[in-house]
Design an enzyme around this catalytic site. Structure first.
Site, mmCIF file in Angstrom:
data_model
loop_
_atom_site.group_PDB
_atom_site.id
_atom_site.type_symbol
_atom_site.label_atom_id
_atom_site.label_comp_id
_atom_site.label_asym_id
_atom_site.label_seq_id
_atom_site.Cartn_x
_atom_site.Cartn_y
_atom_site.Cartn_z
ATOM 1 N N TYR A 1 -39.564 2.143 -90.657
ATOM 2 C CA TYR A 1 -38.197 1.700 -90.407
ATOM 3 C C TYR A 1 -37.741 0.620 -91.382
ATOM 4 C CZ TYR A 1 -38.165 4.346 -86.036
ATOM 5 O OH TYR A 1 -38.212 5.350 -85.099
ATOM 6 N N LYS B 1 -52.368 5.271 -85.328
ATOM 7 C CA LYS B 1 -52.784 6.553 -85.900
ATOM 8 C C LYS B 1 -53.740 6.239 -87.057
ATOM 9 C CE LYS B 1 -52.453 10.997 -85.737
ATOM 10 N NZ LYS B 1 -53.015 11.755 -84.613
ATOM 11 N N ASP C 1 -51.469 9.376 -80.178
ATOM 12 C CA ASP C 1 -51.117 10.641 -79.509
ATOM 13 C C ASP C 1 -51.822 10.745 -78.163
ATOM 14 O OD1 ASP C 1 -53.102 10.608 -81.443
ATOM 15 O OD2 ASP C 1 -53.015 12.734 -81.896
ATOM 16 N N ASP D 1 -41.156 2.986 -80.980
ATOM 17 C CA ASP D 1 -39.844 3.529 -80.649
ATOM 18 C C ASP D 1 -40.013 4.765 -79.761
ATOM 19 O OD1 ASP D 1 -37.130 3.830 -80.675
ATOM 20 O OD2 ASP D 1 -36.978 4.494 -82.752
#
Ligand code: NAP
Length: 487
Positions: A135, A182, A215, A239
């Protein structure tokens, strides 16, 4: 004290009504705060759609910036962002301009708001990094058909958000912090967050610190949401996860948020401007009212904050709902707000005991830009990114010949991250964007810019290059990843 007062002792707050449903929900929150008796000097300023339309590309006028720099506290409605083209998000601009590096997004099960998770005791907070990561919005078209977005994460940024997460746990009496990353795939960016988390966690021995792959975190949040307490994560992951967690307790209408920095705090709901509901007086104002609760705590108004939180709970216990909860018999935004105001001072019957909030201690991190120093560093090669319609073999042979007289040799070429030259038998659908990895022939040497620029001159004589990255070693550790299939 991260707020300012007027001469008569009122606490100054910049208020931005925002776009779409923003003015309706922000008005509701202001009315509730005023009804508590806390003296707020609201300073109304604009940002968002109307400002973009006047031709200001940032969407945030100077007067608004000046007001925030003065008051240090903002209550903000949602701002529209054009999708996929044109102006940048005014929301992200505001967060970045004032270095509000932490986005706190709590969700708590509410009485009467029936969801598939009712009765599970969902009560968690996402602590989302708010200014770095994808972002940061650093994007380039590298060829006419290949786009790039830089995912930048810093040790300093990771340290600030991890420390903030542990401090939130301390301030709110929470016992467990998960760090969701991740890092299994993005070893340097997401890996930095994981590593920083593991280094800082021992400083908080009373708190159970666990790493979780993001995940799996999404999966576990849906299966066992009650096992989560604090989740710290990077910007984009946060987000997505925070919209998921708002779904656990009844939707975006109930999800408040705070953007926290060491100087400025901006309080706003997780939801956007929901333009299809604008002006209809049907939207749920709870998310912004609860954001105002977070603002009251930030202003040191702990008792008033608790009264508002209790009044919302009582209102829901009474079965007063907006149409996102129950279509038949729902009330308007205004009527719901009236009910919350009427319930100020009442204690909920069934709700879980109120959480005891202590003041949040913000992490103190030195502001020096070069926050991390390496004792030893070396450049061992470079990735030169080339736009070419050639097949990998043809491109590879050409680059090998061009590098022949230099100190560098072509190690491999990858396409979209997979090694395609020298061929390893992979079946890869290629595009015209090639990462060509050159390394020094002498494995103990340090690559000079002159040698690299000489190679670049040679490459450019036959190919179009658009991007270059040095391959660094810091304190003996590789500062880059291998391509898929590279040895
Ligand atoms: P959105 O405005 O959050 O709306 C998505 C859906 O969530 C709505 O259609 C509605 O669902 C539900 N919803 C949102 N707020 C609600 C509320 N207060 N009460 C009840 N239900 C509510 O998301 P979007 O449609 O993706 O984005 C619209 C615009 O807002 C975009 O321009 C986006 O960039 C901007 N945005 C701004 C912010 C911000 O200012 N921080 C954040 C997110 C998005 P149903 O349709 O099911 O009724």
């Amino acid at each position: 004290m991260n707020y300012r007062t007027t001469a008569d002792g009122s606490k100054r707050v910049t208020v931005i009504p925002g776009d779409g449903i923003g003015p309706e929900v922000v008005t509701a929150a202001r009315r509730v705060v005023d009804a508590t008796g806390v003296r707020i000097a609201w300073e109304e300023h604009e940002a968002g759609a109307a400002v973009f339309k006047r031709g200001l590309p940032s969407g945030v006028p100077q007067e608004t910036i000046r007001s925030i720099a003065d008051t240090r506290v903002v209550l903000k409605g949602p701002l529209e962002t054009p999708v996929g083209f044109g102006e940048k998000s005014a929301n992200v601009t505001l967060r970045k301009l004032f270095e509000t590096y932490g986005n706190l997004r709590p969700v708590r099960e509410l009485p009467g708001v029936v969801t598939p998770f009712s009765g599970r005791g969902v009560d968690l907070i996402i602590v989302r990094e708010n200014v770095e990561d994808l972002y940061a919005g650093i994007e380039h078209m590298q060829t006419p058909g290949v786009a790039q977005c830089l995912k930048l994460m810093s040790r300093k940024g990771c340290e600030k958000i991890v420390r903030l997460a542990f401090e939130v746990a301390v301030a709110q009496g929470r016992r467990r912090v998960h760090c969701a990353t991740k890092a299994n795939i993005m070893k340097h960016t997401e890996g930095l967050l994981k590593k920083t988390f593991e280094q800082i966690a021992p400083e908080y021995p009373g708190i159970d610190a666990q790493h979780i792959i993001v995940d799996n975190c999404a999966h576990q949040l849906v299966r066992f949401p009650e096992t989560f307490d604090v989740i710290v994560t990077s910007n984009m992951n946060g987000d997505i996860l925070s919209d998921l967690t708002s779904g656990l307790i009844g939707g975006l209408g109930f999800a408040p948020g705070a953007n926290i920095g060491n100087e400025v705090a901006i309080f706003e709901a997780v939801h956007g401007s929901a333009p299809k509901y604008a002006g209809q007086n049907v939207i749920n104002p709870t998310a912004v009212i609860l954001s105002a609760v977070m603002m009251l705590r930030h202003l040191g108004e702990l008792e008033a904050a608790q009264r508002v939180e209790d009044a919302v709970t009582v209102t829901l216990e009474q079965g007063v709902y907006t149409r996102d909860v129950q279509v038949d018999g729902s009330v308007t935004t205004t009527a719901y707000t009236d009910a919350v105001i009427a319930n100020l001072g009442r204690r909920p019957a069934e709700a879980a005991p109120a959480r005891e909030h202590k003041p949040l201690r913000l992490p103190e991190i030195p502001s020096s830009p070069d926050y991390v120093h390496a004792a030893r560093r070396r450049t061992i090669g470079a990735d030169i990114f080339v736009e070419s319609p050639h097949a990998p073999d043809e491109l590879g042979r050409s680059l090998e010949a061009l590098a022949e007289p230099t100190q560098l040799r072509l190690k491999m070429i990858s396409n979209r991250g997979t090694k395609v030259y020298p061929a390893a038998g992979a079946i890869t659908d290629c595009v015209d964007h090639w990462r060509c990895r050159f390394v020094l022939r002498d494995q103990d040497a340090d690559l000079s810019d002159d040698v690299l620029l000489d190679l670049l001159q040679r490459v450019k004589s036959q190919h179009r290059w658009m991007h270059i990255e040095k391959l660094s070693e810091f304190d003996g550790a590789l500062g880059y990843t291998r391509a898929q299939g590279e040895d």
